[in-house]
Design a protein around this motif. Structure first.
Motif, PDB file in Angstrom:
ATOM      1  N   TYR A 189       0.332  -1.014   0.807  1.00 54.01           N
ATOM      2  CA  TYR A 189       0.199   0.222  -0.107  1.00 54.01           C
ATOM      3  C   TYR A 189       0.931   1.172  -0.012  1.00 54.01           C
ATOM      4  O   TYR A 189       0.763   2.261  -0.780  1.00 54.01           O
ATOM      5  N   VAL A 190       1.661   1.197   0.410  1.00 51.85           N
ATOM      6  CA  VAL A 190       3.124   2.637   0.980  1.00 51.85           C
ATOM      7  C   VAL A 190       3.906   2.853  -0.825  1.00 51.85           C
ATOM      8  O   VAL A 190       3.735   4.006  -1.005  1.00 51.85           O
ATOM      9  N   ASP A 191       4.271   1.368  -0.376  1.00 50.33           N
ATOM     10  CA  ASP A 191       4.809   1.456  -1.757  1.00 50.33           C
ATOM     11  C   ASP A 191       4.643   2.396  -3.256  1.00 50.33           C
ATOM     12  O   ASP A 191       5.604   2.307  -4.109  1.00 50.33           O
ATOM     13  N   ARG A 192       3.280   1.325  -3.340  1.00 54.05           N
ATOM     14  CA  ARG A 192       2.400   1.915  -4.841  1.00 54.05           C
ATOM     15  C   ARG A 192       2.464   3.384  -4.634  1.00 54.05           C
ATOM     16  O   ARG A 192       2.413   4.126  -5.483  1.00 54.05           O
ATOM     17  N   ALA A 193       2.712   4.255  -3.562  1.00 50.86           N
ATOM     18  CA  ALA A 193       2.674   5.683  -3.854  1.00 50.86           C
ATOM     19  C   ALA A 193       3.797   5.870  -2.926  1.00 50.86           C
ATOM     20  O   ALA A 193       4.074   7.459  -3.239  1.00 50.86           O
ATOM     21  N   PHE A 194       5.020   5.477  -3.236  1.00 55.00           N
ATOM     22  CA  PHE A 194       6.382   6.353  -2.697  1.00 55.00           C
ATOM     23  C   PHE A 194       6.593   6.062  -4.124  1.00 55.00           C
ATOM     24  O   PHE A 194       6.887   5.467  -4.998  1.00 55.00           O
TER      25      PHE A 194
END
Length: 118
Positions: free
Chosen positions: A45-50
């Motif tokens: 979830y975080v990696d997709r926005a990073f």
């Protein structure tokens, strides 16, 4: 996740746990929150926005500067590096995770950069 699935206690598991804790603190989310649904882990979830859309997943209640330039500096110098550490620590394979010595050195460097700006 690893310990819950019956894996042996290991330093790689401890690094993973630390990374999850760091991501939880930065996002104010738990790995089981529905925003992480559709079989997404907190890491994914975080990696997709990073890093471009990281502001969308950071805790909206985290204190921030009213000055846009100061907010940008805070994001680039402190938040993004901390999120990066969380993502490195929660890599799926333990061999892809950093050691805690390296993690500690990175966090100390972020802290020292922060203290210099005060």
């Amino acid at each position: 996740t690893e310990y819950g699935m019956g894996c042996k206690v290991s330093t790689g598991g401890d690094v993973y746990g630390f990374g999850v804790l760091l991501l939880e603190m930065l996002t104010a989310m738990r790995p089981t929150d529905t925003q992480c649904g559709n079989a997404l882990s907190l890491h994914k979830y975080v990696d997709r926005a990073f890093p471009e859309r990281i502001a969308e997943v950071i805790d909206p209640h985290m204190p921030s500067e009213e000055d846009e330039a100061a907010a940008s500096v805070r994001m680039q110098n402190y938040i993004i590096p901390l999120v990066s550490i969380g993502l490195m620590c929660t890599m799926e394979s333990p061999k892809d995770r950093p050691g805690m010595h390296d993690v500690c050195a990175k966090i100390v460097a972020i802290k020292e950069a922060f203290v210099e700006t005060l």
